[in-house]
Scaffold this active site. Sequence first.
Site, PDB file in Angstrom:
ATOM      1  N   ARG A   1      27.525  37.318  42.492  1.00 51.26           N
ATOM      2  CA  ARG A   1      28.897  37.514  42.662  1.00 51.26           C
ATOM      3  C   ARG A   1      29.235  38.678  43.855  1.00 51.26           C
ATOM      4  NH1 ARG A   1      33.003  36.632  39.034  1.00 51.26           N
ATOM      5  NH2 ARG A   1      34.090  38.585  39.478  1.00 51.26           N
TER       6      ARG A   1
ATOM      7  N   ARG B   1      50.237  35.310  38.969  1.00 50.06           N
ATOM      8  CA  ARG B   1      50.480  36.343  37.992  1.00 50.06           C
ATOM      9  C   ARG B   1      50.612  37.594  39.089  1.00 50.06           C
ATOM     10  NH1 ARG B   1      46.054  34.341  36.112  1.00 50.06           N
ATOM     11  NH2 ARG B   1      44.170  35.634  36.247  1.00 50.06           N
ATOM     12  N   LEU B   2      51.113  38.753  38.596  1.00 49.48           N
ATOM     13  CA  LEU B   2      51.157  39.888  39.342  1.00 49.48           C
ATOM     14  C   LEU B   2      49.953  40.908  38.811  1.00 49.48           C
ATOM     15  CD1 LEU B   2      54.984  40.843  39.642  1.00 49.48           C
ATOM     16  CD2 LEU B   2      53.438  39.714  41.220  1.00 49.48           C
TER      17      LEU B   2
ATOM     18  N   SER C   1      42.877  49.203  37.499  1.00 47.14           N
ATOM     19  CA  SER C   1      42.459  50.040  36.407  1.00 47.14           C
ATOM     20  C   SER C   1      42.035  49.195  35.238  1.00 47.14           C
ATOM     21  CB  SER C   1      43.646  50.932  35.691  1.00 47.14           C
ATOM     22  OG  SER C   1      44.747  49.974  35.247  1.00 47.14           O
TER      23      SER C   1
ATOM     24  N   ASN D   1      39.566  46.736  36.014  1.00 46.14           N
ATOM     25  CA  ASN D   1      38.586  46.207  36.486  1.00 46.14           C
ATOM     26  C   ASN D   1      37.272  47.162  35.789  1.00 46.14           C
ATOM     27  OD1 ASN D   1      39.618  45.408  39.921  1.00 46.14           O
ATOM     28  ND2 ASN D   1      39.678  44.112  37.930  1.00 46.14           N
ATOM     29  N   TRP D   2      37.755  47.980  35.298  1.00 47.55           N
ATOM     30  CA  TRP D   2      36.249  48.882  34.644  1.00 47.55           C
ATOM     31  C   TRP D   2      36.015  47.847  33.439  1.00 47.55           C
ATOM     32  CZ3 TRP D   2      34.643  52.798  37.006  1.00 47.55           C
ATOM     33  CH2 TRP D   2      35.411  53.555  37.894  1.00 47.55           C
TER      34      TRP D   2
ATOM     35  N   ASP E   1      42.273  37.864  45.500  1.00 52.61           N
ATOM     36  CA  ASP E   1      41.423  37.408  44.441  1.00 52.61           C
ATOM     37  C   ASP E   1      40.504  36.365  44.956  1.00 52.61           C
ATOM     38  OD1 ASP E   1      40.660  37.161  41.611  1.00 52.61           O
ATOM     39  OD2 ASP E   1      42.573  35.863  41.397  1.00 52.61           O
ATOM     40  N   GLY E   2      39.575  35.998  44.218  1.00 53.20           N
ATOM     41  CA  GLY E   2      38.727  34.814  44.544  1.00 53.20           C
ATOM     42  C   GLY E   2      37.328  35.016  44.985  1.00 53.20           C
ATOM     43  N   ASN E   3      36.786  36.271  45.009  1.00 57.59           N
ATOM     44  CA  ASN E   3      35.608  36.528  45.657  1.00 57.59           C
ATOM     45  C   ASN E   3      34.349  35.979  44.701  1.00 57.59           C
ATOM     46  OD1 ASN E   3      36.902  38.303  47.507  1.00 57.59           O
ATOM     47  ND2 ASN E   3      36.236  40.120  46.479  1.00 57.59           N
ATOM     48  N   GLY E   4      34.725  36.147  43.347  1.00 60.35           N
ATOM     49  CA  GLY E   4      33.509  35.546  42.450  1.00 60.35           C
ATOM     50  C   GLY E   4      33.761  34.123  42.676  1.00 60.35           C
TER      51      GLY E   4
END
Length: 222
Positions: free
Chosen positions: A15, A176-177, A48, A50-51, A2-5
């Site tokens: 992004r 969070r998971l 699922s 991310n769409w 997490d954290g690319n953006g």
Amino acid sequence: MDGNGRWAKKRFLPRIAGHKQGVEAVRRVARAARTLGIEVLTLYAFSSENWRRPEDEVRDLMGLLRHFLASELDELVSEGVRLRVIGDWRGLSPDLVAMIDAAVARTATNPGPTLVIALNYGAQAEILAAARRLAEQARDGTLDPAAIDEARFEAELETKDLPPLDLLIRTSGEQRLSNFLLWQAAYAELLFVDTLWPDFDEKALADALGRFGQRERRFGGL
């Protein structure tokens, strides 16, 4: 991962630049995992959920996945890495499904560590699918409901032939998971780090393993 953006935003970049650096982090961490002796490394590449992202971002992510498979497959083969994919990845575009099929088949007999990519994956869907299959077997009379225990349920999960999950790391400070390996994480150690995924490297992974090694795992006992 997490954290690319946020990595891109901090640098006033689009992004997609963060996602490209995220792919570089995948390369670094996958190599580091082999060096550090990790038996199985599972990466949450596309959920699922991310769409729901903008169409152009989803298209860019799928393009990066194609590039990763094309550019890294030879190294995975030469290093003896076995590639696995979990999730509803057959719902992706036909050309990408074909690439994944070919990559998984080409590495299937490799003796080395396993790299698992979670694509179009959601843990709740995985658990529901497992419950549905068991219910159908019970309905058809091929399974006694009384015989359903933890081991029998785990045998229906996509990770059934993988070792138990020991450590789950989430980057970027989120705690969070996010629908990832919910069943498998029941007794895993959880580690939340502030590092953005594009900055995660071998040192960060080694530090995470060091922190894991300091924890006392009791699995509900004393």
